[in-house]
Design a protein around this motif. Structure first.
Motif, PDB file in Angstrom:
ATOM      1  N   ALA A  91       0.860  -1.185   0.000  1.00  0.00           N
ATOM      2  CA  ALA A  91       0.000   0.000   0.000  1.00  0.00           C
ATOM      3  C   ALA A  91       0.894   1.232   0.000  1.00  0.00           C
ATOM      4  CB  ALA A  91      -0.905  -0.013   1.225  1.00  0.00           C
ATOM      5  N   VAL A  92       0.867   1.996  -1.088  1.00  0.00           N
ATOM      6  CA  VAL A  92       1.807   3.105  -1.232  1.00  0.00           C
ATOM      7  C   VAL A  92       1.414   4.271  -0.335  1.00  0.00           C
ATOM      8  CG1 VAL A  92       2.367   2.412  -3.580  1.00  0.00           C
ATOM      9  CG2 VAL A  92       0.586   4.112  -3.202  1.00  0.00           C
ATOM     10  N   CYS A  93       2.427   5.024   0.103  1.00  0.00           N
ATOM     11  CA  CYS A  93       2.182   6.097   1.072  1.00  0.00           C
ATOM     12  C   CYS A  93       1.827   7.421   0.410  1.00  0.00           C
ATOM     13  CB  CYS A  93       3.402   6.284   1.970  1.00  0.00           C
ATOM     14  SG  CYS A  93       4.837   7.051   1.151  1.00  0.00           S
ATOM     15  N   GLY A  94       2.332   7.654  -0.822  1.00  0.00           N
ATOM     16  CA  GLY A  94       2.078   8.912  -1.516  1.00  0.00           C
ATOM     17  C   GLY A  94       2.949  10.065  -1.065  1.00  0.00           C
ATOM     18  N   GLN A  95       3.819   9.851  -0.072  1.00  0.00           N
ATOM     19  CA  GLN A  95       4.591  10.948   0.500  1.00  0.00           C
ATOM     20  C   GLN A  95       6.094  10.740   0.505  1.00  0.00           C
ATOM     21  OE1 GLN A  95       3.156  13.855   1.420  1.00  0.00           O
ATOM     22  NE2 GLN A  95       1.219  12.982   0.714  1.00  0.00           N
ATOM     23  N   CYS A  96       6.570   9.522   0.306  1.00  0.00           N
ATOM     24  CA  CYS A  96       8.012   9.264   0.377  1.00  0.00           C
ATOM     25  C   CYS A  96       8.702   9.819  -0.869  1.00  0.00           C
ATOM     26  CB  CYS A  96       8.291   7.776   0.525  1.00  0.00           C
ATOM     27  SG  CYS A  96       7.963   6.821  -0.979  1.00  0.00           S
ATOM     28  N   ARG A  97      10.020   9.759  -0.900  1.00  0.00           N
ATOM     29  CA  ARG A  97      10.755  10.369  -2.013  1.00  0.00           C
ATOM     30  C   ARG A  97      10.458   9.686  -3.338  1.00  0.00           C
ATOM     31  NH1 ARG A  97      13.862   7.252   1.137  1.00  0.00           N
ATOM     32  NH2 ARG A  97      15.485   5.880   0.261  1.00  0.00           N
ATOM     33  N   ALA A  98      10.172   8.356  -3.322  1.00  0.00           N
ATOM     34  CA  ALA A  98       9.819   7.675  -4.570  1.00  0.00           C
ATOM     35  C   ALA A  98       8.446   8.132  -5.061  1.00  0.00           C
ATOM     36  CB  ALA A  98       9.831   6.162  -4.378  1.00  0.00           C
ATOM     37  N   CYS A  99       7.481   8.184  -4.157  1.00  0.00           N
ATOM     38  CA  CYS A  99       6.139   8.623  -4.543  1.00  0.00           C
ATOM     39  C   CYS A  99       6.160  10.059  -5.063  1.00  0.00           C
ATOM     40  CB  CYS A  99       5.182   8.500  -3.361  1.00  0.00           C
ATOM     41  SG  CYS A  99       4.759   6.796  -2.908  1.00  0.00           S
ATOM     42  N   LEU A 100       6.922  10.930  -4.394  1.00  0.00           N
ATOM     43  CA  LEU A 100       6.959  12.323  -4.800  1.00  0.00           C
ATOM     44  C   LEU A 100       7.699  12.531  -6.113  1.00  0.00           C
ATOM     45  CD1 LEU A 100       7.537  14.052  -1.337  1.00  0.00           C
ATOM     46  CD2 LEU A 100       5.409  13.883  -2.644  1.00  0.00           C
ATOM     47  N   LYS A 101       8.524  11.543  -6.503  1.00  0.00           N
ATOM     48  CA  LYS A 101       9.173  11.594  -7.812  1.00  0.00           C
ATOM     49  C   LYS A 101       8.280  11.042  -8.919  1.00  0.00           C
ATOM     50  CE  LYS A 101      13.992  11.124  -6.231  1.00  0.00           C
ATOM     51  NZ  LYS A 101      15.155  10.200  -6.180  1.00  0.00           N
ATOM     52  N   GLY A 102       7.068  10.636  -8.559  1.00  0.00           N
ATOM     53  CA  GLY A 102       6.164  10.071  -9.554  1.00  0.00           C
ATOM     54  C   GLY A 102       6.433   8.618  -9.855  1.00  0.00           C
ATOM     55  N   TRP A 105       5.431   2.952  -7.576  1.00  0.00           N
ATOM     56  CA  TRP A 105       5.689   1.506  -7.539  1.00  0.00           C
ATOM     57  C   TRP A 105       6.981   1.176  -6.791  1.00  0.00           C
ATOM     58  CZ3 TRP A 105       4.979   4.516 -11.839  1.00  0.00           C
ATOM     59  CH2 TRP A 105       6.113   4.915 -12.549  1.00  0.00           C
ATOM     60  N   TYR A 106       7.823   2.174  -6.543  1.00  0.00           N
ATOM     61  CA  TYR A 106       9.021   1.984  -5.726  1.00  0.00           C
ATOM     62  C   TYR A 106       8.812   2.457  -4.294  1.00  0.00           C
ATOM     63  CZ  TYR A 106      11.727   1.355 -10.055  1.00  0.00           C
ATOM     64  OH  TYR A 106      12.221   0.908 -11.255  1.00  0.00           O
ATOM     65  N   CYS A 107       7.607   2.792  -3.901  1.00  0.00           N
ATOM     66  CA  CYS A 107       7.334   3.384  -2.583  1.00  0.00           C
ATOM     67  C   CYS A 107       8.206   2.759  -1.490  1.00  0.00           C
ATOM     68  CB  CYS A 107       5.864   3.202  -2.223  1.00  0.00           C
ATOM     69  SG  CYS A 107       5.420   3.881  -0.616  1.00  0.00           S
ATOM     70  N   PHE A 108       8.885   3.640  -0.736  1.00  0.00           N
ATOM     71  CA  PHE A 108       9.796   3.178   0.309  1.00  0.00           C
ATOM     72  C   PHE A 108       9.145   3.164   1.687  1.00  0.00           C
ATOM     73  CE2 PHE A 108      12.962   5.391  -2.653  1.00  0.00           C
ATOM     74  CZ  PHE A 108      13.200   4.227  -3.371  1.00  0.00           C
ATOM     75  N   ASN A 109       7.850   3.420   1.745  1.00  0.00           N
ATOM     76  CA  ASN A 109       7.182   3.501   3.034  1.00  0.00           C
ATOM     77  C   ASN A 109       5.806   2.854   2.971  1.00  0.00           C
ATOM     78  OD1 ASN A 109       6.954   4.264   5.758  1.00  0.00           O
ATOM     79  ND2 ASN A 109       5.966   6.203   5.231  1.00  0.00           N
ATOM     80  N   THR A 110       5.727   1.686   2.340  1.00  0.00           N
ATOM     81  CA  THR A 110       4.446   0.992   2.261  1.00  0.00           C
ATOM     82  C   THR A 110       3.989   0.604   3.668  1.00  0.00           C
ATOM     83  OG1 THR A 110       5.577  -1.105   1.878  1.00  0.00           O
ATOM     84  CG2 THR A 110       4.869   0.124  -0.055  1.00  0.00           C
ATOM     85  N   HIS A 111       2.689   0.401   3.841  1.00  0.00           N
ATOM     86  CA  HIS A 111       2.163   0.238   5.189  1.00  0.00           C
ATOM     87  C   HIS A 111       1.061  -0.813   5.241  1.00  0.00           C
ATOM     88  CE1 HIS A 111      -0.194   3.300   3.084  1.00  0.00           C
ATOM     89  NE2 HIS A 111      -1.220   2.946   3.827  1.00  0.00           N
ATOM     90  N   ASN A 112       0.777  -1.246   6.456  1.00  0.00           N
ATOM     91  CA  ASN A 112      -0.241  -2.260   6.733  1.00  0.00           C
ATOM     92  C   ASN A 112      -1.203  -1.723   7.791  1.00  0.00           C
ATOM     93  OD1 ASN A 112       1.237  -4.122   5.071  1.00  0.00           O
ATOM     94  ND2 ASN A 112       2.616  -4.455   6.792  1.00  0.00           N
ATOM     95  N   ALA A 113      -2.156  -2.552   8.195  1.00  0.00           N
ATOM     96  CA  ALA A 113      -3.076  -2.160   9.260  1.00  0.00           C
ATOM     97  C   ALA A 113      -2.294  -1.875  10.541  1.00  0.00           C
ATOM     98  CB  ALA A 113      -4.103  -3.265   9.498  1.00  0.00           C
ATOM     99  N   THR A 114      -2.789  -0.931  11.311  1.00  0.00           N
ATOM    100  CA  THR A 114      -2.138  -0.574  12.581  1.00  0.00           C
ATOM    101  C   THR A 114      -2.500  -1.565  13.678  1.00  0.00           C
ATOM    102  OG1 THR A 114      -2.174   1.760  11.972  1.00  0.00           O
ATOM    103  CG2 THR A 114      -1.868   1.244  14.298  1.00  0.00           C
TER     104      THR A 114
END
Length: 361
Positions: A91-102, A105-114
């Motif tokens: 699940a991509v975060c939309g905020q990490c450096r990969a996401c912000l570079k467009g 799919w390389y998202c470095f901060n994917t996440h799961n349920a808390t």
């Protein structure tokens, strides 16, 4: 109110899996509860059971799943109760450096349920790949739910959640296979055969399947392989070169994760060709290559994370291609089983008897 449902856990390293009662919390902010309809039995689940991922037992196994959203927590807008979804483990975060570079799919901060699902005595469970889907319903981050066409059967659609997407994406997204390419795939299990099917769909004209098991090579033909090589009886590097005019393949997908097969992939590619590693190695393995060969051959040596997929983009597309008859998801389903049959499915996997056993609930 939290629900108590039946799920499959691995309690300790190497122990047979168990059917137990699992407590599933109501979804909190950013979370969703999904009623699981089907879940593939993936080799990664076996790795968890055998302690090959980490030692955070007990594990709630299963991750290659599709189902219907039952409830969502505060702030969830991407899915709603009643949506048919395929679960993903990035699940991509939309905020990490990969996401912000467009490049999400390389998202470095994917996440799961808390929140954690638990046994009835309060013992917290570690869900496989942050999902845990050998269960009647599971708790995930809402971003792990990808809405797709509900006309697709869950047993087929769920396989996009891991192995099929990893293989397809390794060829098409990471390897960049395109019209007229020659492709070799080393290792023809579920991931390798998905790479073959993806290569064919992308327009590759020569698709060479390499394995040590003639049964798997027959499966590869069914997914469109134009040539097969049994590497027990033939040198795969020589065979791939012979089948590509003496040059080697434009793209070689290594779907085993072993040093010896990676070396075969390296030498079986054409000059300026691409090697894609999608087979998952164990932490102790190492590969040695002459640097002059790495330099002199040019091209690219890549690893493929989850087929470098973006679930919101790729899952609906592949379901649409499936419904059009252009991508054979049904071909990956060797058998459908119940929750109580997971241990037997692991044995079949060990013997190479199946591409995918799929638990249907």
């Amino acid at each position: 109110m939290p629900s108590t449902v039946t799920g499959v856990i691995a309690r300790s390293k190497g122990a047979p899996v168990e059917l137990v009662d699992v407590v599933v919390p109501d979804p909190g902010p950013g979370e969703a509860v999904v009623k699981v309809q089907a879940c593939g039995v993936c080799h990664t689940d076996l790795h968890y059971r055998e302690g090959g991922i980490n030692d955070e037992f007990p594990f709630l196994l299963g991750h290659e799943a599709a189902g219907v959203v039952e409830a969502v927590g505060e702030g969830v807008t991407e899915v709603a109760p009643g949506d048919f979804v395929v679960l993903n483990w990035r699940a991509v975060c939309g905020q990490c450096r990969a996401c912000l570079k467009g490049k999400p799919w390389y998202c470095f901060n994917t996440h799961n349920a808390t929140q954690k699902m638990t046994l009835t005595d309060g013992t917290e469970l570690s869900p496989a790949l942050g999902i845990g889907a050998f269960i009647e319903k599971t708790l995930v981050a809402a971003g792990q739910c990808t809405k797709v066409d509900p006309a697709a059967p869950a047993a087929a659609a769920g396989l996009l959640g891991c192995g099929v997407m990893a293989g397809f994406g390794a060829a098409v997204n990471t390897g960049g296979v395109t019209r007229g390419d020659s492709v070799a795939v080393i290792g023809c299990g579920g991931v390798g055969n998905a790479a073959i099917a993806g290569s064919v769909l992308a327009g590759a004209t020569t698709v060479i399947a390499v394995d040590v098991d003639d049964r798997k090579l027959e499966w590869a033909k069914g997914f469109g392989a134009t040539h097969t090589v049994n590497s027990r009886s033939h040198d795969p590097v020589e065979a791939i070169r012979e089948l590509t005019g003496g040059f080697g393949a434009d793209v070689v997908v290594e779907a085993v994760g072993r040093p010896e097969t990676y070396e075969q992939a390296f030498y079986a590619r054409d000059l300026a060709g691409t090697v894609v590693l999608v087979g998952v190695p164990t932490p102790d393995l190492k590969v040695e290559l002459p640097m002059i060969e790495v330099f002199g051959r040019g091209g690219a040596l890549k690893s493929s994370w989850y087929g470098d997929c973006l679930p919101s983009r790729d899952f609906p597309m592949l379901v649409d291609l499936y419904r059009q008859g252009r991508f054979d998801l049904d071909g990956f389903v060797s058998e459908t089983i119940g929750l109580g049959d997971v241990e037997a499915a692991f044995e079949k996997m060990h013997r190479g008897d199946v591409l995918r056993s799929v638990v249907v609930l």
